[in-house]
Design a protein around this motif. Structure first.
Motif, PDB file in Angstrom:
ATOM      1  N   HIS A 236      -5.725   3.837   4.611  1.00  0.00           N
ATOM      2  CA  HIS A 236      -5.882   5.045   3.807  1.00  0.00           C
ATOM      3  C   HIS A 236      -6.537   6.117   4.672  1.00  0.00           C
ATOM      4  CE1 HIS A 236      -5.151   2.526   0.214  1.00  0.00           C
ATOM      5  NE2 HIS A 236      -5.938   1.648   0.814  1.00  0.00           N
TER       6      HIS A 236
ATOM      7  N   GLU B 111      -3.637   6.867  -4.086  1.00  0.00           N
ATOM      8  CA  GLU B 111      -2.651   6.066  -3.349  1.00  0.00           C
ATOM      9  C   GLU B 111      -1.226   6.614  -3.406  1.00  0.00           C
ATOM     10  OE1 GLU B 111      -3.545   1.481  -2.563  1.00  0.00           O
ATOM     11  OE2 GLU B 111      -3.368   1.943  -4.702  1.00  0.00           O
TER      12      GLU B 111
ATOM     13  N   SER C 286     -10.986   7.177   7.417  1.00  0.00           N
ATOM     14  CA  SER C 286      -9.989   6.117   7.280  1.00  0.00           C
ATOM     15  C   SER C 286     -10.638   4.868   6.693  1.00  0.00           C
ATOM     16  CB  SER C 286      -9.353   5.774   8.629  1.00  0.00           C
ATOM     17  OG  SER C 286      -8.536   6.834   9.074  1.00  0.00           O
TER      18      SER C 286
ATOM     19  N   TYR D  13      -8.388   4.625  -4.091  1.00  0.00           N
ATOM     20  CA  TYR D  13      -7.241   4.023  -4.780  1.00  0.00           C
ATOM     21  C   TYR D  13      -6.555   5.010  -5.727  1.00  0.00           C
ATOM     22  CZ  TYR D  13      -8.710  -0.573  -3.060  1.00  0.00           C
ATOM     23  OH  TYR D  13      -9.036  -1.641  -2.264  1.00  0.00           O
TER      24      TYR D  13
ATOM     25  N   HIS E 254      -1.259   7.431   3.292  1.00  0.00           N
ATOM     26  CA  HIS E 254      -1.455   6.001   3.057  1.00  0.00           C
ATOM     27  C   HIS E 254      -0.259   5.271   3.657  1.00  0.00           C
ATOM     28  CE1 HIS E 254      -4.588   7.019   0.113  1.00  0.00           C
ATOM     29  NE2 HIS E 254      -3.728   7.894  -0.384  1.00  0.00           N
ATOM     30  N   ASN E 255      -0.546   4.227   4.412  1.00  0.00           N
ATOM     31  CA  ASN E 255       0.545   3.531   5.097  1.00  0.00           C
ATOM     32  C   ASN E 255       0.193   2.069   5.240  1.00  0.00           C
ATOM     33  OD1 ASN E 255       2.967   3.201   6.386  1.00  0.00           O
ATOM     34  ND2 ASN E 255       2.319   4.095   8.328  1.00  0.00           N
TER      35      ASN E 255
ATOM     36  N   MET F 144      -3.325  -2.160   4.069  1.00  0.00           N
ATOM     37  CA  MET F 144      -3.072  -0.740   3.874  1.00  0.00           C
ATOM     38  C   MET F 144      -4.099   0.078   4.657  1.00  0.00           C
ATOM     39  SD  MET F 144      -1.111   1.496   2.304  1.00  0.00           S
ATOM     40  CE  MET F 144      -0.391   0.712   0.837  1.00  0.00           C
TER      41      MET F 144
END
Length: 262
Positions: free
Chosen positions: A81, A117, A37, A114, A19-20, A79
């Protein structure tokens, strides 16, 4: 190989979760795991050597193992993912093992995304709870990935045609006619049409139509312009024509598309 990709493929039997707040800025690349993604708060494109997939909000992109690709975004994103799934843990005959695409994110899938995360890096069988959770996540993906988002733009390695495509994208708000573009780029109408069909596997008119709809989708999600303003800015001379074409391509009205994706 890029250091990030080395980490992804380090253990062929492990999941890899990343996660970025910004995408890994990678050129065309491939890896040995399937990739899912979900890009939160932005509009992006999945680019392969043959196609460009538009990724609206509330959808995930799927990239089969071994597929050369990169992901680009024309907006800042909240974000990104990423989930990398070992091929050994995925049915080899499933369509997702061979074909990339864009699929809707259900409420359940979003909650599962989520939930992970705080996870980063490899998840192996030794991480029993996390590993089993990702197996369940994989099963949900298999269940929901039935009907891909219908909008895919073909692309080409033909350098002469890539110049034409750039012109189309740069002038999508203007009238674009086959005869005019053939003349502009030094082709007869017939040879230009044949070149387009041969290299793109679609007609000039269909490509322009899809490009107009893609641009309108971006504007519906990125701007506060009215549907009417967007229609004219994407080259349509009437709201009714735009709405009809949008519905035909996306199977939803422009207003409903904006409502569902914001």
């Amino acid at each position: 190989m890029h250091p990030f990709l080395e980490k992804v493929d380090n253990d062929s039997e492990a999941y890899f979760v990343h996660h970025n707040k910004a995408e890994e800025m990678l050129p065309m690349h491939q890896h040995e795991k399937h990739q899912l993604s979900y890009i939160e708060g932005g509009v992006a494109f999945l680019n392969t050597s043959e196609k460009s997939y538009f990724l609206p909000a509330r959808h995930f992109l799927w990239i089969p193992a071994g597929t050369k690709h990169n992901v680009t975004s024309r907006t800042s994103v909240k974000m990104v993912h990423n989930f990398y799934i070992p091929t050994s843990l995925f049915p080899s005959k499933h369509v997702l093992s061979k074909t990339g695409g864009i699929y809707p994110v259900t409420n359940l899938l979003m909650e599962m995304i989520y939930y992970t995360e705080e996870w980063f890096g490899e998840i192996t069988k030794k991480d029993a709870e996390e590993f089993e959770f990702l197996n369940a996540f994989r099963n949900v993906v298999l269940h929901v990935a039935k009907i891909p988002f219908p909008l895919v733009l073909p692309t080409t390695d033909n350098e002469n045609l890539r110049v034409v495509l750039k012109y189309i994208h740069d002038n999508i708000d203007q009238p674009l006619y086959l005869n005019d573009l053939a003349k502009r780029f030094g082709y007869s109408t017939r040879s230009f049409s044949r070149m387009f069909q041969k290299n793109m596997d679609t007609s000039f008119l269909q490509y322009v139509k899809l490009t107009r709809i893609v641009r309108s989708m971006e504007k519906l999600l990125k701007t506060d312009q009215s549907v009417s303003e967007i229609a004219y800015s994407c080259g349509y001379n009437s709201l009714s024509s735009f709405s009809y074409t949008f519905q035909q391509v996306a199977h939803i009205s422009p207003a409903e598309f904006r409502k569902q994706n914001l």
